[in-house]
Design a protein around this motif. Structure first.
Motif, short mmCIF file in Angstrom:
data_model
loop_
_atom_site.label_atom_id
_atom_site.label_comp_id
_atom_site.label_asym_id
_atom_site.label_seq_id
_atom_site.Cartn_x
_atom_site.Cartn_y
_atom_site.Cartn_z
N ASP A 72 0.79 -1.22 0.00
CA ASP A 72 0.00 0.00 0.00
C ASP A 72 0.83 1.28 0.00
OD1 ASP A 72 0.64 -0.76 2.67
OD2 ASP A 72 -0.85 0.63 3.44
N ASP A 108 3.63 -6.86 -11.84
CA ASP A 108 2.38 -6.11 -11.72
C ASP A 108 2.29 -5.59 -10.31
OD1 ASP A 108 1.57 -6.69 -14.36
OD2 ASP A 108 0.73 -8.61 -13.72
N ALA A 112 -0.07 -3.71 -7.11
CA ALA A 112 -1.38 -3.46 -6.52
C ALA A 112 -1.18 -2.80 -5.16
CB ALA A 112 -2.16 -4.76 -6.36
N ARG A 140 -4.01 -2.43 -3.08
CA ARG A 140 -5.12 -2.91 -2.25
C ARG A 140 -5.40 -4.37 -2.59
NH1 ARG A 140 -8.65 0.78 -0.08
NH2 ARG A 140 -10.36 -0.65 -0.49
N ASP A 176 -8.27 -5.79 -3.24
CA ASP A 176 -9.19 -5.96 -4.35
C ASP A 176 -8.47 -5.83 -5.70
OD1 ASP A 176 -8.87 -3.20 -3.94
OD2 ASP A 176 -10.94 -2.73 -4.48
N GLU A 177 -7.49 -4.94 -5.78
CA GLU A 177 -6.68 -4.82 -7.00
C GLU A 177 -5.86 -6.08 -7.25
OE1 GLU A 177 -4.24 -1.43 -6.31
OE2 GLU A 177 -5.88 0.00 -6.49
N ARG A 187 -8.12 -8.92 -8.45
CA ARG A 187 -8.46 -8.78 -9.88
C ARG A 187 -7.28 -9.19 -10.76
NH1 ARG A 187 -11.15 -4.15 -8.18
NH2 ARG A 187 -9.41 -2.81 -8.72
N ALA A 188 -6.08 -8.76 -10.39
CA ALA A 188 -4.89 -9.11 -11.18
C ALA A 188 -4.68 -10.63 -11.19
CB ALA A 188 -3.66 -8.41 -10.62
#
Length: 69
Positions: free
Chosen positions: A8, A28, A30, A32, A34-35, A38-39
């Motif tokens: 974060d 990649d 993220a 969070r 949720d991110e 999704r990834a």
């Protein structure tokens, strides 16, 4: 090798991702859970670097869900 970095703190996340990319990894990012979730539905990761305490919860719960029963 493809790696997901869940962190974060944007500065720390960018630094980790930059270093990994410099070493030749596809990365990649993220900030969070949720991110990251999704990834993980889109890509298959060889490794994930996960900060446990992120704004939307304890990432250990996410890791447990990814690993399955």
């Amino acid at each position: 090798m493809r790696i997901l970095v869940l962190e974060d703190d944007p500065d720390l996340r960018r630094t980790i991702a930059w270093r990994l990319r410099t070493d030749g990894f596809a990365v990649d990012e993220a900030g969070r859970m949720d991110e990251a979730d999704r990834a993980a539905r889109v890509h298959r990761y060889d490794c994930m670097v996960v900060d446990r305490r992120v704004p939307d919860g304890d990432a250990l719960d996410l890791v447990k869900r990814w690993r399955g029963p």
